[in-house]
Design an enzyme around this catalytic site. Structure first.
Site, PDB file in Angstrom:
ATOM      1  N   LYS A  12     -40.808-101.676  50.876  1.00 24.33           N
ATOM      2  CA  LYS A  12     -42.049-101.645  51.667  1.00 24.33           C
ATOM      3  C   LYS A  12     -43.104-102.538  51.003  1.00 24.33           C
ATOM      4  O   LYS A  12     -42.741-103.591  50.473  1.00 24.33           O
ATOM      5  CB  LYS A  12     -42.494-100.186  51.868  1.00 24.33           C
ATOM      6  CG  LYS A  12     -41.352 -99.311  52.427  1.00 24.33           C
ATOM      7  CD  LYS A  12     -41.771 -97.943  52.883  1.00 24.33           C
ATOM      8  CE  LYS A  12     -40.547 -97.212  53.427  1.00 24.33           C
ATOM      9  NZ  LYS A  12     -40.875 -95.910  54.004  1.00 24.33           N
ATOM     10  N   SER A 207     -36.244 -89.782  52.804  1.00 20.47           N
ATOM     11  CA  SER A 207     -36.237 -88.880  51.639  1.00 20.47           C
ATOM     12  C   SER A 207     -34.858 -88.750  50.994  1.00 20.47           C
ATOM     13  O   SER A 207     -34.501 -87.681  50.484  1.00 20.47           O
ATOM     14  CB  SER A 207     -36.800 -87.499  52.016  1.00 20.47           C
ATOM     15  OG  SER A 207     -38.158 -87.612  52.427  1.00 20.47           O
TER      16      SER A 207
HETATM   17  P1  13P Z   1     -38.296 -92.748  51.847  1.00 16.69           P
HETATM   18  O1  13P Z   1     -36.936 -92.884  51.218  1.00 16.69           O
HETATM   19  O2  13P Z   1     -39.417 -93.045  50.895  1.00 16.69           O
HETATM   20  O3  13P Z   1     -38.448 -91.472  52.596  1.00 16.69           O
HETATM   21  O4  13P Z   1     -38.400 -93.935  52.950  1.00 16.69           O
HETATM   22  C1  13P Z   1     -37.378 -94.099  53.872  1.00 16.69           C
HETATM   23  C2  13P Z   1     -37.593 -95.375  54.596  1.00 16.69           C
HETATM   24  O5  13P Z   1     -38.489 -95.501  55.399  1.00 16.69           O
HETATM   25  C3  13P Z   1     -36.688 -96.495  54.284  1.00 16.69           C
HETATM   26  O6  13P Z   1     -36.826 -97.538  55.202  1.00 16.69           O
END
Ligand code: 13P
Length: 247
Positions: A12, A207
């Site tokens: 991200k 998660s």
């Molecule tokens: P998390 O693993 O932080 O929940 O994020 C999942 C996600 O959006 C991966 O693209």
């Protein structure tokens, strides 16, 4: 079915140059994983990560549908490929929410990824309200119908099921609910794309941690994970890579 597991990380909007050390550490700990490993860093790090990585593949987090042109701030799939990417995430729920991306937009981006020779990682997933209303299967089926172009194959496409309410919350669907969704997705893709649907990998995302990865990877039609927070540190993601290698 012979589908090789894929451990994919989505960094991200995180990751400065110093974070490339996590790649070095991950490869040192897992020099020959028995699964595919992909990291999608911010666009600023794609070229440097692709240069540094030996075993790990590198992907983008989004692309524009056009190959070039006057689109300030956007990035073409061709530019990601030139930087060393081999895949790109399209239609992540954060882009659908933050930028109003529609299924048609995502479909066009997936075709752009293919045009540039990239694997399209097409994301789908219901909101909590939609699940509570009993609409999860229908919502995801509808997103698949709109977002996955004809021509999707096991070589050019990965589908990521990411329930919006499980992203970054520590909440995970029951294993039975994941199985029900992934079985449904396999059937939906089979209806639209025929036998080739059996070759397409389906990732679960939301998660995923080292502690729950193995049980999730054992679920019917789960071919890997798309991991956010737990992909940022080599120690955490390494646990997920190890679980994918065993599964
Ligand atoms: P998390 O693993 O932080 O929940 O994020 C999942 C996600 O959006 C991966 O693209």
């Amino acid at each position: 079915m012979g589908r090789r597991k894929l451990a994919a990380g989505n960094w991200k909007m995180n990751g400065v140059k110093a974070a490339l050390g996590e790649i070095t550490a991950l490869e040192a700990a897992h020099p020959a994983p028995d699964c595919d490993v992909l990291i999608c860093p911010p666009a600023t790090l794609v070229a440097a990560m692709a240069d540094a990585a030996k075993v790990i593949s590198v992907g983008g987090q989004d692309c524009h549908a056009a190959a070039s042109g006057a689109h300030t701030g956007d990035i073409a799939a061709e530019l990601l490929a030139d930087a060393g990417a081999s895949a790109v995430i399209v239609g992540h729920s954060e882009r659908r929410a933050d930028h109003g991306e529609t299924d048609a937009d995502v479909n066009a981006k997936a075709q752009a990824a293919w045009r540039a020779g990239l694997i399209a990682i097409i994301c789908v997933g219901e909101t909590e309200a939609q699940r509570d209303a009993g609409q999860a299967l229908a919502v995801v089926g509808g997103q698949m119908a709109g977002s996955i172009p004809q021509g999707a194959t096991g070589a050019n496409t990965v589908i990521a099921y990411e329930p919006v309410w499980a992203i970054g919350t520590g909440k995970v669907p029951t294993l039975a609910d994941i199985a029900q969704m992934h079985d449904h997705m396999r059937a939906v893709l089979g209806a639209s794309h025929g036998a080739e649907a059996d070759a397409v990998r389906f990732l679960y995302g939301g998660s995923v941690k080292p502690g729950n990865a193995a049980e999730i990877f054992a679920v019917s039609n789960v071919d890997g994970a798309l991991v956010g927070g737990a992909s940022l540190k080599a120690a955490d993601f390494g646990g997920i890579v190890a679980a994918a290698s065993e599964g």
